[in-house]
Design a protein around this motif. Structure first.
Motif, PDB file in Angstrom:
ATOM      1  N   ASN A  70       1.002  -1.168  -0.284  1.00 37.91           N
ATOM      2  CA  ASN A  70      -0.338  -0.208  -0.076  1.00 37.91           C
ATOM      3  C   ASN A  70       0.506   1.405   0.329  1.00 37.91           C
ATOM      4  O   ASN A  70      -0.135   2.212   0.403  1.00 37.91           O
ATOM      5  N   VAL A  71       2.167   1.031   0.227  1.00 34.18           N
ATOM      6  CA  VAL A  71       3.422   1.744  -0.243  1.00 34.18           C
ATOM      7  C   VAL A  71       4.160   2.289  -1.618  1.00 34.18           C
ATOM      8  O   VAL A  71       4.164   1.006  -2.739  1.00 34.18           O
ATOM      9  N   SER A  72       4.098   3.408  -2.202  1.00 33.94           N
ATOM     10  CA  SER A  72       4.949   3.795  -3.087  1.00 33.94           C
ATOM     11  C   SER A  72       6.565   2.904  -3.451  1.00 33.94           C
ATOM     12  O   SER A  72       6.611   2.753  -1.908  1.00 33.94           O
ATOM     13  N   GLY A  73       6.940   2.780  -4.133  1.00 37.78           N
ATOM     14  CA  GLY A  73       7.859   2.110  -4.177  1.00 37.78           C
ATOM     15  C   GLY A  73       9.668   2.532  -3.838  1.00 37.78           C
ATOM     16  O   GLY A  73      10.043   1.881  -3.185  1.00 37.78           O
ATOM     17  N   ARG A  74       9.860   3.792  -3.860  1.00 33.51           N
ATOM     18  CA  ARG A  74       9.939   4.580  -3.335  1.00 33.51           C
ATOM     19  C   ARG A  74      10.771   4.705  -1.657  1.00 33.51           C
ATOM     20  O   ARG A  74      11.520   4.721  -1.338  1.00 33.51           O
ATOM     21  N   VAL A  75       8.779   4.485  -0.935  1.00 30.80           N
ATOM     22  CA  VAL A  75       9.483   4.342   0.690  1.00 30.80           C
ATOM     23  C   VAL A  75      10.038   2.919   0.766  1.00 30.80           C
ATOM     24  O   VAL A  75      11.358   3.104   1.423  1.00 30.80           O
ATOM     25  N   ILE A 138      11.114  -6.483  14.699  1.00 27.16           N
ATOM     26  CA  ILE A 138      11.353  -5.696  13.711  1.00 27.16           C
ATOM     27  C   ILE A 138      11.752  -6.482  12.459  1.00 27.16           C
ATOM     28  O   ILE A 138      11.119  -5.820  11.478  1.00 27.16           O
ATOM     29  N   ALA A 139      12.370  -6.676  12.184  1.00 28.81           N
ATOM     30  CA  ALA A 139      12.593  -7.460  10.937  1.00 28.81           C
ATOM     31  C   ALA A 139      12.292  -8.332   9.984  1.00 28.81           C
ATOM     32  O   ALA A 139      12.191  -8.224   8.767  1.00 28.81           O
ATOM     33  N   GLY A 140      10.411  -8.411  10.847  1.00 30.30           N
ATOM     34  CA  GLY A 140      10.536  -9.496  10.574  1.00 30.30           C
ATOM     35  C   GLY A 140       9.086  -8.016   9.455  1.00 30.30           C
ATOM     36  O   GLY A 140       8.904  -8.875   8.314  1.00 30.30           O
ATOM     37  N   VAL A 141       8.662  -7.096   9.940  1.00 24.50           N
ATOM     38  CA  VAL A 141       8.292  -5.740   9.297  1.00 24.50           C
ATOM     39  C   VAL A 141       9.078  -5.521   8.039  1.00 24.50           C
ATOM     40  O   VAL A 141       8.573  -5.065   6.800  1.00 24.50           O
ATOM     41  N   GLN A 142      10.254  -5.417   8.762  1.00 27.03           N
ATOM     42  CA  GLN A 142      11.612  -4.918   6.901  1.00 27.03           C
ATOM     43  C   GLN A 142      11.024  -6.393   6.160  1.00 27.03           C
ATOM     44  O   GLN A 142      11.476  -5.939   5.328  1.00 27.03           O
ATOM     45  N   SER A 143      11.220  -6.614   6.632  1.00 28.26           N
ATOM     46  CA  SER A 143      11.595  -8.206   5.717  1.00 28.26           C
ATOM     47  C   SER A 143      10.184  -8.416   4.634  1.00 28.26           C
ATOM     48  O   SER A 143      10.280  -8.906   3.648  1.00 28.26           O
ATOM     49  N   GLY A 144       8.593  -8.236   5.370  1.00 29.62           N
ATOM     50  CA  GLY A 144       8.003  -8.385   4.636  1.00 29.62           C
ATOM     51  C   GLY A 144       7.482  -6.731   3.411  1.00 29.62           C
ATOM     52  O   GLY A 144       7.123  -6.736   2.455  1.00 29.62           O
ATOM     53  N   MET A 145       8.139  -5.863   3.882  1.00 35.12           N
ATOM     54  CA  MET A 145       8.126  -4.595   3.409  1.00 35.12           C
ATOM     55  C   MET A 145       9.189  -4.535   2.040  1.00 35.12           C
ATOM     56  O   MET A 145       8.890  -4.207   0.952  1.00 35.12           O
ATOM     57  N   VAL A 146      10.606  -5.491   2.142  1.00 28.86           N
ATOM     58  CA  VAL A 146      10.949  -4.879   1.111  1.00 28.86           C
ATOM     59  C   VAL A 146      11.820  -6.486   1.031  1.00 28.86           C
ATOM     60  O   VAL A 146      13.503  -6.482  -0.567  1.00 28.86           O
ATOM     61  N   GLY A 147      11.297  -7.427   0.823  1.00 22.37           N
ATOM     62  CA  GLY A 147      11.848  -8.413   0.371  1.00 22.37           C
ATOM     63  C   GLY A 147      13.310  -8.927   0.821  1.00 22.37           C
ATOM     64  O   GLY A 147      13.631  -9.639  -0.157  1.00 22.37           O
ATOM     65  N   VAL A 148      12.853  -9.341   1.912  1.00 17.12           N
ATOM     66  CA  VAL A 148      14.919  -9.665   2.684  1.00 17.12           C
ATOM     67  C   VAL A 148      14.291 -10.644   3.479  1.00 17.12           C
ATOM     68  O   VAL A 148      13.027 -10.957   3.742  1.00 17.12           O
ATOM     69  N   GLY A 149      15.365 -11.457   3.783  1.00 18.25           N
ATOM     70  CA  GLY A 149      14.590 -12.722   4.904  1.00 18.25           C
ATOM     71  C   GLY A 149      14.462 -12.541   5.724  1.00 18.25           C
ATOM     72  O   GLY A 149      14.182 -13.556   7.242  1.00 18.25           O
ATOM     73  N   GLY A 150      14.955 -11.023   6.326  1.00 17.49           N
ATOM     74  CA  GLY A 150      15.546 -10.374   8.185  1.00 17.49           C
ATOM     75  C   GLY A 150      16.487 -10.845   8.181  1.00 17.49           C
ATOM     76  O   GLY A 150      16.935  -9.865   9.121  1.00 17.49           O
ATOM     77  N   GLY A 151      17.418 -11.504   7.476  1.00 16.80           N
ATOM     78  CA  GLY A 151      18.838 -11.605   7.742  1.00 16.80           C
ATOM     79  C   GLY A 151      19.989 -10.321   7.571  1.00 16.80           C
ATOM     80  O   GLY A 151      20.735 -10.371   9.266  1.00 16.80           O
ATOM     81  N   LYS A 243      17.554   5.039  -5.309  1.00 17.84           N
ATOM     82  CA  LYS A 243      16.709   4.335  -6.538  1.00 17.84           C
ATOM     83  C   LYS A 243      15.678   5.135  -5.694  1.00 17.84           C
ATOM     84  O   LYS A 243      14.311   6.204  -5.598  1.00 17.84           O
ATOM     85  N   GLY A 244      16.050   5.170  -4.595  1.00 17.57           N
ATOM     86  CA  GLY A 244      14.993   6.483  -3.303  1.00 17.57           C
ATOM     87  C   GLY A 244      15.261   7.186  -3.483  1.00 17.57           C
ATOM     88  O   GLY A 244      14.201   8.151  -3.237  1.00 17.57           O
ATOM     89  N   PHE A 245      16.315   8.026  -3.383  1.00 17.92           N
ATOM     90  CA  PHE A 245      15.937   9.801  -3.889  1.00 17.92           C
ATOM     91  C   PHE A 245      16.242  10.457  -5.163  1.00 17.92           C
ATOM     92  O   PHE A 245      15.586  11.239  -5.708  1.00 17.92           O
ATOM     93  N   THR A 246      16.201   8.928  -6.017  1.00 19.45           N
ATOM     94  CA  THR A 246      16.171  10.016  -7.711  1.00 19.45           C
ATOM     95  C   THR A 246      14.972   9.171  -8.442  1.00 19.45           C
ATOM     96  O   THR A 246      14.450   9.290  -9.399  1.00 19.45           O
TER      97      THR A 246
END
Length: 248
Positions: A70-75, A138-151, A243-246
């Motif tokens: 529900n947020v933009s790719g920039r976020v 917190i790592a779980g939230v980041q994982s779901g947002m940006v596609g990493v495993g949380g590691g 990528k985020g800033f541009t």
């Protein structure tokens, strides 16, 4: 693996960021399934701590996935890049942080593994477990947002805050990341972002890479793994922040 897969799909192959994140999460789950049994059998992974972390991280991952669709790719770019820079700073300050936060006395949940790289038995105990579990959410939230495993968060947290050897931290993270990524992967799949065609192309390569990593981890020192992890963090963080800033 997600810290490589997301930029690869998005920057090199120009996949939209939400599709890159969704596909990465699904691949992370597959990678964890492939490698976990080997790391558990070898003794490198701490299964007791790994399962505890998974209980907290999977809930966070579902929340992160819900936010992300529900947020933009920039976020997404800025969250991933910023979190990696913060993690890198913590890793650079590891010794100073451990001196200031490590409690007195022996740790809990003693564990050990045989390290072929040093031909010795490595014994360790764990510290600050409640803090690790909070960070796992917190790592779980980041994982779901940006596609990493949380590691990218869990590995340095275990290594710095819990005094777990780097080799054990990375292998334990591999076990937990399948659970962590699954929460976000479900949200993205239901939202229609996952690309099975990309997965079919990448999974054979993941199988080969995982087989190589399982052989190398026993021969590689904790310090080498630590340095390689920091280099990856820095390179990908710079890419994501740019990528985020541009991004428009």
């Amino acid at each position: 693996g997600g810290i490589i897969i997301v930029p690869l799909l998005n920057i090199v192959f120009e996949l939209p960021i939400h599709e890159a994140v969704a596909t990465s999460l699904a691949i992370v789950v597959a990678n964890s399934i492939i490698t976990s049994s080997k790391y558990i059998a070898s003794g490198f992974a701490n299964l007791r701590l790994g399962l505890l972390i998974a209980l907290f991280s999977i809930t966070g991952s579902m929340l992160g996935g819900t936010i992300s669709v529900n947020v933009s790719g920039r976020v997404i770019y800025l969250v991933l890049g910023s979190s990696q820079i913060i993690t890198l700073i913590f890793m650079l300050l590891k010794k100073r942080l451990q001196r200031s936060i490590m409690p007195d006395g022996a740790g809990i949940m003693p564990a050990e593994y045989y390290d072929p790289a040093t031909n010795s038995i490595v014994k360790y105990s764990l510290y600050n477990i409640p803090v690790i579990l909070g960070i796992s959410s917190i790592a779980g939230v980041q994982s779901g947002m940006v596609g990493v495993g949380g590691g990218v968060i869990i590995v340095p947290a275990m290594n710095i805050l819990s005094a777990m050897p780097m080799k054990a931290s990375t292998c334990t993270s591999t076990v937990t990341m399948g659970f962590t990524a699954a929460g976000g992967a479900i949200i993205y799949f239901l939202s229609g972002y996952t690309r099975p065609d990309i997965m079919a192309i990448m999974l054979p390569a993941i199988l080969i890479g995982s087989a190589i990593s399982i052989r190398l981890v026993g021969k590689t020192s904790n310090e080498t793994i630590n340095k390689a992890f920091m280099v990856f963090l820095f390179v990908v963080a710079c890419q994501m922040l740019y990528k985020g800033f541009t991004a428009q």
